[in-house]
Design an enzyme around this catalytic site. Structure first.
Site, PDB file in Angstrom:
ATOM      1  N   ASN A 152       0.828  -1.201   0.000  1.00  0.00           N
ATOM      2  CA  ASN A 152       0.000   0.000   0.000  1.00  0.00           C
ATOM      3  C   ASN A 152       0.866   1.256   0.000  1.00  0.00           C
ATOM      4  O   ASN A 152       2.014   1.202   0.447  1.00  0.00           O
ATOM      5  CB  ASN A 152      -0.909   0.000   1.237  1.00  0.00           C
ATOM      6  CG  ASN A 152      -2.103  -0.919   1.065  1.00  0.00           C
ATOM      7  OD1 ASN A 152      -2.667  -1.004  -0.018  1.00  0.00           O
ATOM      8  ND2 ASN A 152      -2.483  -1.607   2.128  1.00  0.00           N
ATOM      9  N   CYS A 174      -5.568  -7.159  -3.385  1.00  0.00           N
ATOM     10  CA  CYS A 174      -6.091  -6.808  -2.068  1.00  0.00           C
ATOM     11  C   CYS A 174      -7.233  -7.767  -1.758  1.00  0.00           C
ATOM     12  O   CYS A 174      -7.986  -8.150  -2.655  1.00  0.00           O
ATOM     13  CB  CYS A 174      -6.575  -5.360  -2.077  1.00  0.00           C
ATOM     14  SG  CYS A 174      -7.351  -4.810  -0.533  1.00  0.00           S
ATOM     15  N   HIS A 175      -7.381  -8.122  -0.495  1.00  0.00           N
ATOM     16  CA  HIS A 175      -8.419  -9.093  -0.117  1.00  0.00           C
ATOM     17  C   HIS A 175      -9.731  -8.430   0.282  1.00  0.00           C
ATOM     18  O   HIS A 175     -10.648  -9.102   0.745  1.00  0.00           O
ATOM     19  CB  HIS A 175      -7.912  -9.971   1.032  1.00  0.00           C
ATOM     20  CG  HIS A 175      -7.345  -9.207   2.187  1.00  0.00           C
ATOM     21  ND1 HIS A 175      -6.115  -9.510   2.734  1.00  0.00           N
ATOM     22  CD2 HIS A 175      -7.807  -8.149   2.892  1.00  0.00           C
ATOM     23  CE1 HIS A 175      -5.873  -8.673   3.729  1.00  0.00           C
ATOM     24  NE2 HIS A 175      -6.881  -7.849   3.839  1.00  0.00           N
ATOM     25  N   HIS A 204      -9.970  -0.176  -1.928  1.00  0.00           N
ATOM     26  CA  HIS A 204     -10.481   0.238  -0.627  1.00  0.00           C
ATOM     27  C   HIS A 204     -11.694   1.167  -0.744  1.00  0.00           C
ATOM     28  O   HIS A 204     -12.249   1.558   0.282  1.00  0.00           O
ATOM     29  CB  HIS A 204      -9.408   0.907   0.239  1.00  0.00           C
ATOM     30  CG  HIS A 204      -8.384  -0.054   0.760  1.00  0.00           C
ATOM     31  ND1 HIS A 204      -7.360   0.355   1.588  1.00  0.00           N
ATOM     32  CD2 HIS A 204      -8.219  -1.380   0.602  1.00  0.00           C
ATOM     33  CE1 HIS A 204      -6.604  -0.688   1.898  1.00  0.00           C
ATOM     34  NE2 HIS A 204      -7.120  -1.756   1.302  1.00  0.00           N
ATOM     35  N   ARG A 271     -20.442   8.349  17.430  1.00  0.00           N
ATOM     36  CA  ARG A 271     -21.601   7.640  16.879  1.00  0.00           C
ATOM     37  C   ARG A 271     -21.181   6.389  16.124  1.00  0.00           C
ATOM     38  O   ARG A 271     -21.819   5.335  16.223  1.00  0.00           O
ATOM     39  CB  ARG A 271     -22.374   8.565  15.930  1.00  0.00           C
ATOM     40  CG  ARG A 271     -23.574   7.903  15.249  1.00  0.00           C
ATOM     41  CD  ARG A 271     -24.377   8.899  14.426  1.00  0.00           C
ATOM     42  NE  ARG A 271     -23.761   9.244  13.160  1.00  0.00           N
ATOM     43  CZ  ARG A 271     -23.982   8.598  12.001  1.00  0.00           C
ATOM     44  NH1 ARG A 271     -24.811   7.558  11.971  1.00  0.00           N
ATOM     45  NH2 ARG A 271     -23.399   9.007  10.879  1.00  0.00           N
TER      46      ARG A 271
END
Length: 439
Positions: A152, A174-175, A204, A271
């Site tokens: 990355n 990427c997984h 991502h 939150r």
């Protein structure tokens, strides 16, 4: 592959021992790869020796008989390689801590810091010089090899390589898509083996465009699961799904960093239960995992290693045997997604077989999804241009363009932060990017 020689697989950054172990366990699970030639490279002698010992142990446990060699010289590992797996981390943990601690002094919050944002920008800038050397070595020593990149920031690295070495055969892996769909299947109560899905976007920040079982849309089941569990509403990716209409393919921690809406606000952090600085704990655990492996090898105790279901071993098996598979890869766009820039690094399904990695054309993304992806790839473009044009101003332009950074800091502070990070990373950056620009 056309000759009968056992495939040669070079691991660059093999000192990432735990990841190397998982990949090797996957490779040796295929009978056709049990005699592969494994070349391990790292610049850290202790980590390299540990990786070699672990590889030998895994091979013995799996009944494999590979040829395993270890090299401090990268070129020796690359010579005549058929596949190159890149898993480097330039600057290691110290540089990662810098990427968190310096921005934190400015009030800038990060969770993972390895893909976009100020952390992703500087991780890329210190990785690019090594990638340039790797690309040059591969062009000379193994020009036809497949480069399978795990390092990355994925999209920035793939974009950079496509610009400096356009003939190199690069796929970023990427997984995130696989595990997102695995977890969504579990959430809606449908066996993963029965689920069909299509995702696309950028690494991502890809999106689940189709989620089906035998032609039945499973999104309504996801809506029901969310309605039954109010706790799910306290997750960023669920919040994004409800507002954007498609589920994002990366964790809430990651996803929060690529948009301006969450990390800048105390109320949203509470939150959505966002763990600011989470990656600092992860790197401590990674170091502990490495030390457990090293100590287990030294004492001769058992070294349990499970397969990872990662894509690189599947691609290698497909190329070697001709077995067709679909994986998700990060590749230059080149018309795959209509409403993203033509040379952006995008994540799409890819057919893999004896011919290599063949991306699937998607068409246009829903406009709200493409809009977010375009902000992401604009940052990528400026970071890569900083390196290819040797222009330190583009570092600041990238940070100014980055959604989360721009939401948190006024422009003067963004430039000051970039100067501080340039000072901190020093010689890991290419010389032309070390200039301090002030405001």
């Amino acid at each position: 592959m056309t000759d009968s020689t056992e495939p040669k697989i070079a691991f660059i950054g093999a000192g990432s021992v735990v990841f190397t172990q998982g990949l090797l366990a996957d490779l040796f699970s295929f009978p056709e790869l049990t005699r592969a030639r494994i070349a391990l490279h790292d610049i850290d002698p202790e980590r390299l020796a540990t990786a070699e010992g672990a590889a030998q142990r895994i091979a013995a446990t799996r009944g494999a008989e590979p040829t395993i060699t270890a090299h401090l010289d990268r070129r020796a590992a690359l010579a005549d390689a058929d596949f190159v797996i890149n898993i480097i981390q330039v600057g290691m943990d110290e540089a990662t801590r810098t990427d968190f601690h310096v921005p934190a002094r400015y009030g800038l919050r990060q969770t993972i810091g390895d893909t976009l944002g100020i952390g992703g920008i500087f991780r890329a800038l210190r990785t690019f010089p090594v990638l340039r050397g790797l690309a040059a070595d591969m062009s000379e020593l193994c020009p036809h090899a497949l480069l399978l990149n795990y390092t990355n920031p994925m999209a920035m690295n793939v974009l950079y390589l496509s610009r400096i070495a356009p003939k190199l055969r690069v796929t970023g892996l990427c997984h995130s898509v696989y595990w997102t769909m695995h977890d969504l299947s579990e959430l809606v109560g449908v066996p993963f083996e029965e689920v069909s899905y299509l995702a696309a976007g950028v690494n991502h920040q890809a999106w689940v465009l189709r989620f089906e079982q035998a032609g039945r849309d499973l999104y309504p089941l996801l809506d029901e699961a969310i309605a039954k569990d109010p706790g799910l509403l306290r997750r960023v990716r669920v919040d994004m799904y409800r507002r954007l209409g498609h589920y994002p393919t990366e964790t809430s921690e990651h996803s929060s960093e690529y948009v301006p809406w969450y990390l800048h606000h105390d109320s949203e952090i509470e939150r959505l239960r966002l763990p600011v600085g989470a990656y600092l704990d992860i790197i401590e655990e990674n170091t502990a995992s490495y030390e457990r492996t090293r100590d287990a090898l030294a004492s001769g105790t058992e070294l349990p290693v499970e397969g990872t279901l990662e894509y690189a071993p599947q691609i290698i098996h497909s190329v070697v045997t001709g077995t067709p598979r679909t994986i998700y890869g990060n590749v230059p766009n080149r018309g795959l997604i209509d409403n993203l820039p033509s040379d952006a690094a995008v994540e799409v399904p890819c057919l893999t077989d004896a011919l290599g990695v063949q991306p699937t054309r998607i068409g246009a993304l829903p406009p709200q999804l493409a809009a977010l992806n375009r902000a992401y790839v604009s940052v990528n473009d400026l970071v890569v241009r900083a390196a290819t044009d040797d222009d330190p101003r583009h570092i600041r332009h990238a940070a100014m363009t980055d959604p989360a950074t721009a939401a948190a800091l006024p422009v003067e502070r963004i430039w000051e932060l970039c100067d501080d990070l340039v000072r901190a990373h020093g010689e890991l950056l290419q010389p032309g990017l070390r200039e301090l620009l002030g405001t």
